[in-house]
Motif scaffolding. Sequence first.
Motif, PDB file in Angstrom:
ATOM      1  N   ILE A   7       0.939 -13.494   8.968  1.00 52.47           N
ATOM      2  CA  ILE A   7       1.714 -13.422   7.731  1.00 52.47           C
ATOM      3  C   ILE A   7       2.181 -11.992   7.534  1.00 52.47           C
ATOM      4  O   ILE A   7       1.391 -11.047   7.628  1.00 52.47           O
ATOM      5  N   ARG A   8       3.458 -11.847   7.237  1.00 51.95           N
ATOM      6  CA  ARG A   8       4.049 -10.531   6.985  1.00 51.95           C
ATOM      7  C   ARG A   8       4.394 -10.447   5.502  1.00 51.95           C
ATOM      8  O   ARG A   8       5.117 -11.296   4.976  1.00 51.95           O
ATOM      9  N   ALA A   9       3.856  -9.420   4.827  1.00 55.15           N
ATOM     10  CA  ALA A   9       3.992  -9.288   3.376  1.00 55.15           C
ATOM     11  C   ALA A   9       4.573  -7.927   3.010  1.00 55.15           C
ATOM     12  O   ALA A   9       4.120  -6.900   3.515  1.00 55.15           O
ATOM     13  N   GLY A  10       5.553  -7.934   2.115  1.00 54.27           N
ATOM     14  CA  GLY A  10       6.081  -6.692   1.576  1.00 54.27           C
ATOM     15  C   GLY A  10       5.350  -6.312   0.301  1.00 54.27           C
ATOM     16  O   GLY A  10       4.881  -7.182  -0.435  1.00 54.27           O
ATOM     17  N   PHE A  11       5.249  -5.014   0.058  1.00 52.55           N
ATOM     18  CA  PHE A  11       4.610  -4.554  -1.177  1.00 52.55           C
ATOM     19  C   PHE A  11       5.220  -3.238  -1.615  1.00 52.55           C
ATOM     20  O   PHE A  11       5.816  -2.505  -0.823  1.00 52.55           O
ATOM     21  N   MET A  12       5.047  -2.955  -2.900  1.00 51.80           N
ATOM     22  CA  MET A  12       5.444  -1.670  -3.466  1.00 51.80           C
ATOM     23  C   MET A  12       4.194  -0.830  -3.730  1.00 51.80           C
ATOM     24  O   MET A  12       3.120  -1.367  -4.002  1.00 51.80           O
ATOM     25  N   PRO A  13       4.313   0.509  -3.659  1.00 52.09           N
ATOM     26  CA  PRO A  13       3.148   1.376  -3.841  1.00 52.09           C
ATOM     27  C   PRO A  13       2.706   1.461  -5.292  1.00 52.09           C
ATOM     28  O   PRO A  13       3.125   2.335  -6.047  1.00 52.09           O
ATOM     29  N   LEU A  14       1.854   0.529  -5.665  1.00 51.28           N
ATOM     30  CA  LEU A  14       1.370   0.392  -7.041  1.00 51.28           C
ATOM     31  C   LEU A  14      -0.073  -0.092  -7.031  1.00 51.28           C
ATOM     32  O   LEU A  14      -0.521  -0.731  -6.073  1.00 51.28           O
ATOM     33  N   LEU A  15      -0.769   0.156  -8.126  1.00 52.82           N
ATOM     34  CA  LEU A  15      -2.132  -0.335  -8.283  1.00 52.82           C
ATOM     35  C   LEU A  15      -2.201  -1.838  -8.062  1.00 52.82           C
ATOM     36  O   LEU A  15      -3.134  -2.343  -7.421  1.00 52.82           O
ATOM     37  N   ASP A  16      -1.219  -2.586  -8.599  1.00 46.34           N
ATOM     38  CA  ASP A  16      -1.338  -4.047  -8.526  1.00 46.34           C
ATOM     39  C   ASP A  16      -0.922  -4.640  -7.186  1.00 46.34           C
ATOM     40  O   ASP A  16      -0.805  -5.852  -7.059  1.00 46.34           O
ATOM     41  N   SER A  17      -0.743  -3.783  -6.166  1.00 43.18           N
ATOM     42  CA  SER A  17      -0.711  -4.284  -4.787  1.00 43.18           C
ATOM     43  C   SER A  17      -2.126  -4.451  -4.250  1.00 43.18           C
ATOM     44  O   SER A  17      -2.323  -4.845  -3.089  1.00 43.18           O
ATOM     45  N   ALA A  18      -3.121  -4.179  -5.096  1.00 44.89           N
ATOM     46  CA  ALA A  18      -4.519  -4.103  -4.670  1.00 44.89           C
ATOM     47  C   ALA A  18      -5.011  -5.353  -3.962  1.00 44.89           C
ATOM     48  O   ALA A  18      -5.736  -5.260  -2.958  1.00 44.89           O
ATOM     49  N   LEU A  19      -4.644  -6.524  -4.458  1.00 49.71           N
ATOM     50  CA  LEU A  19      -5.185  -7.747  -3.863  1.00 49.71           C
ATOM     51  C   LEU A  19      -4.746  -7.893  -2.406  1.00 49.71           C
ATOM     52  O   LEU A  19      -5.535  -8.297  -1.545  1.00 49.71           O
ATOM     53  N   LEU A  20      -3.494  -7.569  -2.124  1.00 52.59           N
ATOM     54  CA  LEU A  20      -3.011  -7.648  -0.750  1.00 52.59           C
ATOM     55  C   LEU A  20      -3.686  -6.599   0.125  1.00 52.59           C
ATOM     56  O   LEU A  20      -4.114  -6.890   1.248  1.00 52.59           O
ATOM     57  N   VAL A  21      -3.790  -5.379  -0.391  1.00 52.96           N
ATOM     58  CA  VAL A  21      -4.416  -4.304   0.383  1.00 52.96           C
ATOM     59  C   VAL A  21      -5.876  -4.640   0.694  1.00 52.96           C
ATOM     60  O   VAL A  21      -6.338  -4.503   1.829  1.00 52.96           O
TER      61      VAL A  21
END
Length: 408
Positions: A7-21
């Motif tokens: 799975i390839r996922a995009g994210f922005m640099p924010l606290l609420d990217s936490a679950l993916l990280v």
Amino acid sequence: MSADFQIRAGFMPLLDSALLVVAREMGFAAREGLELTLVREISWANIRDRLAVGHFDVAHMLAPMPIACNLGLSPLAARTWAPMALGLGGNAVTVSTALWSAMTAEGALPDLDPTMTGIALKAVVARRGVQAAEPLRFAVVHPHSGHNYELRYWLAASGIDPDRDIEIVILPPPLMADALGAGRIDGYCAGEPWNTAAVDKQVGRIVTAKAMIWKSSPEKVLGVAARWADANPEALAALLRALYRAAEWCGAADNHAELARLLAGPGYVDCPPDWFMPALSGRIPVGDGVVHVPDFFLPQAKAATFPWKSHALWFYAQIVRWGQVTLNAQNELIARETYRPDLYRAALKPLGVALPGANAKIEGALMRATPVGSAGASLVLGPDGFFDGRIFDPDHIDDYLRGTDAAG
């Protein structure tokens, strides 16, 4: 051992990217047989467009964005589902030190109270109007963002017309604090850690928070390309389980220091780890002190990952309110069906986790934390009140909209 799914996922640099990280870095994805690749992006428009053209299978996404995509409000409108929320809260409104000084002269206090800070801001705006000064300029991260709608909600409820009395512009969140310091904007609404960044750099003051404008309110969701979801139901279910386990991990206070360290890494948010601790602890720096904001950011408690259809319909109501789409039955159905609690329930039921007994609720009705009926473990919701006392009934959007106008 090779992964069952990639799975390839995009994210922005924010606290609420936490679950993916955390799902990737702490092994929750791997335990579900997933090879989860995370790609950092520079703007929400890029996230939206790369999901639409197939560069990403899923993405860290603004909660209203899948609705806007399905309503045809994006240039590459592609069907997008939101089968999971990525937490509640996490945003704040920050203003320049100069604007804060003007607001304190009008009675604002450093307590983050949206009512009193709104009254003070209205007085500043009115005085500038009498002086024929340039309108104040506020930034949000995207036209179809919770930031835009919650800022507008706060302003309008405070008697400020967001379309006439101020100017609202679009900026990526990592640029907000620097734009404030350079005098290009007077304030902004953004996710953490970019409000704490302005305080740390001594260029801004946090004046209120999302968790005080609308308690227990949604912020980001897992955006999923519908075509990919339809073709890969097992992979999606495995990802939802991995993200739920990541949310549990993120919600444990003992893990917050490690979470801050992970997110601060150069491949993720790339900032000092200390910038995350205010939001994780609820102890928010306001320039000359700290204000405790309960539930400033909730990654897992109080059904924080459940994709409530009433949340989707509140965002739809705001999209209508601010003239971005027409109110009609077809558009309402599109918004309602964008959030997919059915997929969430099917994926998580085997885990025995707390699942709400309904897919929607009246927003703003819970004044205190309230145990509710649920499948699986016990569940507590709320409080979920709006600061102005308004109630949103998702079954009566037209009545709700008749009670609003640009000035509140």
